[in-house]
Design a protein around this motif. Structure first.
Motif, PDB file in Angstrom:
ATOM      1  N   PRO A 132      43.179  47.904  43.962  1.00 50.27           N
ATOM      2  CA  PRO A 132      42.440  46.783  44.495  1.00 50.27           C
ATOM      3  C   PRO A 132      43.166  45.945  45.536  1.00 50.27           C
ATOM      4  N   THR A 133      42.508  45.253  46.390  1.00 56.16           N
ATOM      5  CA  THR A 133      43.209  44.548  47.297  1.00 56.16           C
ATOM      6  C   THR A 133      43.036  42.990  47.159  1.00 56.16           C
ATOM      7  N   TYR A 134      44.106  42.123  47.294  1.00 58.40           N
ATOM      8  CA  TYR A 134      44.127  40.805  46.936  1.00 58.40           C
ATOM      9  C   TYR A 134      43.092  40.280  47.870  1.00 58.40           C
ATOM     10  N   SER A 142      55.948  36.519  45.526  1.00 60.23           N
ATOM     11  CA  SER A 142      54.991  37.710  45.590  1.00 60.23           C
ATOM     12  C   SER A 142      55.964  38.998  45.724  1.00 60.23           C
ATOM     13  N   GLU A 143      56.740  38.832  46.358  1.00 56.41           N
ATOM     14  CA  GLU A 143      57.628  39.967  46.931  1.00 56.41           C
ATOM     15  C   GLU A 143      58.608  40.358  45.930  1.00 56.41           C
ATOM     16  N   VAL A 144      59.182  39.288  45.415  1.00 48.97           N
ATOM     17  CA  VAL A 144      60.162  39.402  44.137  1.00 48.97           C
ATOM     18  C   VAL A 144      59.500  40.167  43.035  1.00 48.97           C
ATOM     19  N   MET A 145      58.218  39.661  42.938  1.00 48.66           N
ATOM     20  CA  MET A 145      57.358  40.231  41.808  1.00 48.66           C
ATOM     21  C   MET A 145      57.061  41.818  42.001  1.00 48.66           C
ATOM     22  N   VAL A 146      56.868  42.024  43.171  1.00 45.93           N
ATOM     23  CA  VAL A 146      56.814  43.646  43.429  1.00 45.93           C
ATOM     24  C   VAL A 146      58.037  44.386  43.301  1.00 45.93           C
ATOM     25  N   LEU A 147      58.838  43.783  43.778  1.00 47.18           N
ATOM     26  CA  LEU A 147      60.465  44.318  43.414  1.00 47.18           C
ATOM     27  C   LEU A 147      60.573  44.566  42.007  1.00 47.18           C
ATOM     28  N   LEU A 148      60.254  43.504  41.335  1.00 38.58           N
ATOM     29  CA  LEU A 148      60.444  43.628  39.894  1.00 38.58           C
ATOM     30  C   LEU A 148      59.663  44.841  39.403  1.00 38.58           C
ATOM     31  N   GLY A 149      58.327  45.038  39.768  1.00 34.57           N
ATOM     32  CA  GLY A 149      57.727  46.147  39.453  1.00 34.57           C
ATOM     33  C   GLY A 149      58.327  47.615  39.944  1.00 34.57           C
ATOM     34  N   ALA A 166      44.922  35.202  34.121  1.00 33.77           N
ATOM     35  CA  ALA A 166      46.555  34.899  34.951  1.00 33.77           C
ATOM     36  C   ALA A 166      46.146  35.178  36.181  1.00 33.77           C
ATOM     37  N   PHE A 167      47.240  34.672  36.942  1.00 35.32           N
ATOM     38  CA  PHE A 167      47.078  35.074  38.485  1.00 35.32           C
ATOM     39  C   PHE A 167      46.960  36.672  38.736  1.00 35.32           C
ATOM     40  N   ILE A 168      46.028  36.864  39.463  1.00 32.77           N
ATOM     41  CA  ILE A 168      45.447  38.368  39.657  1.00 32.77           C
ATOM     42  C   ILE A 168      46.784  39.266  40.075  1.00 32.77           C
ATOM     43  N   PHE A 169      47.528  38.785  40.877  1.00 36.58           N
ATOM     44  CA  PHE A 169      48.733  39.394  41.355  1.00 36.58           C
ATOM     45  C   PHE A 169      49.435  40.251  40.235  1.00 36.58           C
ATOM     46  N   TYR A 170      49.552  39.773  39.115  1.00 36.57           N
ATOM     47  CA  TYR A 170      50.058  40.660  38.009  1.00 36.57           C
ATOM     48  C   TYR A 170      49.608  42.011  38.132  1.00 36.57           C
ATOM     49  N   LYS A 171      47.939  41.995  37.888  1.00 36.51           N
ATOM     50  CA  LYS A 171      47.460  43.170  37.996  1.00 36.51           C
ATOM     51  C   LYS A 171      47.682  44.285  39.000  1.00 36.51           C
ATOM     52  N   LEU A 172      47.700  43.319  40.195  1.00 33.72           N
ATOM     53  CA  LEU A 172      48.113  44.524  41.299  1.00 33.72           C
ATOM     54  C   LEU A 172      49.264  45.113  41.342  1.00 33.72           C
ATOM     55  N   VAL A 173      50.077  44.378  41.045  1.00 36.64           N
ATOM     56  CA  VAL A 173      51.737  44.701  40.774  1.00 36.64           C
ATOM     57  C   VAL A 173      51.841  45.978  39.519  1.00 36.64           C
ATOM     58  N   THR A 174      51.370  45.599  38.670  1.00 30.35           N
ATOM     59  CA  THR A 174      51.027  46.795  37.480  1.00 30.35           C
ATOM     60  C   THR A 174      50.587  48.007  38.138  1.00 30.35           C
ATOM     61  N   VAL A 183      36.553  26.131  49.280  1.00 25.07           N
ATOM     62  CA  VAL A 183      37.311  26.214  47.735  1.00 25.07           C
ATOM     63  C   VAL A 183      37.509  27.763  47.349  1.00 25.07           C
ATOM     64  N   ARG A 184      37.740  27.988  46.326  1.00 27.48           N
ATOM     65  CA  ARG A 184      37.884  29.280  45.795  1.00 27.48           C
ATOM     66  C   ARG A 184      37.003  29.480  44.747  1.00 27.48           C
ATOM     67  N   PRO A 185      36.082  30.807  44.876  1.00 27.85           N
ATOM     68  CA  PRO A 185      35.238  31.024  43.744  1.00 27.85           C
ATOM     69  C   PRO A 185      36.074  32.111  42.772  1.00 27.85           C
ATOM     70  N   LEU A 186      35.736  32.005  41.685  1.00 28.50           N
ATOM     71  CA  LEU A 186      36.675  32.570  40.538  1.00 28.50           C
ATOM     72  C   LEU A 186      36.140  33.706  39.874  1.00 28.50           C
ATOM     73  N   ALA A 187      34.791  34.411  40.360  1.00 25.22           N
ATOM     74  CA  ALA A 187      34.603  35.567  39.881  1.00 25.22           C
ATOM     75  C   ALA A 187      35.431  36.607  39.625  1.00 25.22           C
ATOM     76  N   PRO A 188      36.354  36.767  40.604  1.00 26.81           N
ATOM     77  CA  PRO A 188      37.508  37.789  40.475  1.00 26.81           C
ATOM     78  C   PRO A 188      38.049  37.627  39.162  1.00 26.81           C
ATOM     79  N   TYR A 189      38.026  36.378  38.552  1.00 27.15           N
ATOM     80  CA  TYR A 189      39.149  36.247  37.498  1.00 27.15           C
ATOM     81  C   TYR A 189      38.165  36.178  36.101  1.00 27.15           C
ATOM     82  N   GLY A 190      36.854  36.854  36.435  1.00 25.92           N
ATOM     83  CA  GLY A 190      36.027  36.675  35.143  1.00 25.92           C
ATOM     84  C   GLY A 190      35.449  35.344  34.909  1.00 25.92           C
TER      85      GLY A 190
END
Ligand SMILES: Cc1ncc(COP(=O)(O)O)c(C=O)c1O
Length: 366
Positions: A16-18, A98-105, A121-129, A330-337
């Motif tokens: 998925p894309t952020y 964000s980059e250091v989390m990618v490096l961690l992954g 939680a912040f959706i980026f965790y799923k993307l890194v996974t 503002v930010r819609p939260l549908a992507p977060y369920g």
């Protein structure tokens, strides 16, 4: 004839894309609005501007951008070491946290490994996974808060990494320092905990994980200059943890991953305690301004601990759209369920007022 889609690693096709907050220029073009009349409360940026000391430090090095930056980020890591009373070898600096989390992954994850995080939680965790072929294990968050016992129960032999954000984005909720320390202490040896502290400076009682790091617990903290320091556009963040682990992570980063201007600005920012205190105080006032007004408007919300707040509203997509047409993003939260919720960043008092008036306009008319 083969297409590019036939050529790429198959996991790219399902990655998925952020979806970032909508930029002002895009909304201006889409709705034919004057960009200067639009306020963006969609990406948890610091609406009080950048830290003045950071800005001055950034300006000082602009004339030197014909040189590469220091790939080892020496001055910044020295400054961070002084700031945190840790060793420079305990810091990995990146192009945003964000980059250091990618490096961690990149350093930790192999296909089949599991990564545990909260369902809101912040959706980026799923993307890194997914980026590294690992399996996301999403743990329900009752009352929009991380359920640390349930997260512990979700740990298996395959779990490699746990992400925990305090405060969490988008919900704005947090767990107590003691609960976080207990959680970290109960994690098994084969699991690394990444405590995402992107908004920790907004808290009065942020947890201090340095004793856990010193005791050999497998934990890292991720911090950013994007939020309270107001440097989101420069892209600089860092991870801190055990020197042994940081040295391994240094191997997977690009040689010059943090630009010259960002490094200098971050050093300046760490001295700007006055700015940080002012922003923290204004943010607290902004949170209560929003809470009081939303209560008066009978709009349910989740009390926030960062520089943003979630509120619940029927027809959230329509309300999001109507707000945009009136120049408030503002930010819609549908992507977060959370299809019946929107997230608003706390702005200046005038921006908060404008948001509240526009919201009232929109929901009053329905
Ligand atoms: C919880 C959380 N962590 C990390 C980040 C990433 O910040 P950056 O990459 O700008 O450091 C964000 C950005 O919104 C966030 O909300």
């Amino acid at each position: 004839m083969g297409t590019y889609a036939d050529l790429v690693n198959p996991s790219v096709l399902t990655q998925p894309t952020y979806q970032p907050g909508k930029p002002i220029e895009t909304v201006a073009r889409e709705f034919g609005l004057d960009p200067t009349a639009i306020i963006k409360l969609a990406s948890n940026e610091n609406l009080h501007g950048p830290s003045p000391l950071a800005l001055a430090a950034a300006m000082r090095v602009l004339q030197e951008v014909n040189y590469y930056p220091d790939g080892a980020t020496t001055l910044l890591r020295d400054k961070l070491a002084e700031f945190w009373n840790l060793a420079p070898e305990q810091f990995l600096v990146g192009n945003g946290s964000s980059e250091v989390m990618v490096l961690l992954g990149q350093a930790l994850l192999r296909p089949g490994d599991e990564v545990v995080y909260g369902s809101e939680a912040f959706i980026f965790y799923k993307l890194v996974t997914l980026l590294f072929g690992a399996r996301p294990v999403s743990v329900p968050m009752p009352a929009h808060t991380h359920d640390l016992d349930a997260m512990l129960e979700a740990i298996t032999e395959r779990t490699k990494l746990v992400f925990l954000a305090c405060p969490n984005n988008p919900t704005g909720t947090t767990n107590s320092p003691q609960a976080i320390l207990d959680f970290a202490n109960r994690l098994p040896e084969h699991v690394v905990l990444c405590l995402d502290e992107a908004y920790a400076e907004y808290l009065d009682d942020a947890v201090d994980i340095r004793p856990l790091i010193a005791s050999g617990k497998k934990i890292v903290g991720a911090r950013t200059f994007s939020k309270i320091y107001g440097l989101a556009g420069l892209r600089v963040g860092y991870l801190y943890g055990a020197a042994e682990f940081i040295a391994l992570l240094q191997r997977v980063r690009q040689p010059f991953n943090v630009n010259l201007v960002a490094q200098s600005a971050a050093v300046g920012a760490l001295d700007d305690t006055e700015f940080v205190s002012r922003v923290r105080a204004e943010n607290l006032a902004g949170l209560s301004q929003l809470e009081q007004a939303l209560t008066a408007l009978k709009v349910a919300f989740v009390p926030g601990h960062g520089n943003f707040m979630v509120f619940h509203i029927t027809n959230a997509e329509e309300v999001f759209d109507a707000l945009q047409r009136q120049g408030v993003i503002v930010r819609p939260l549908a992507p977060y369920g959370m299809p019946d919720s929107l997230r608003v960043t706390v702005g200046t008092s005038a921006q908060n007022e404008r948001f509240l008036e526009t919201l009232w306009n929109v929901i009053g008319k329905k």
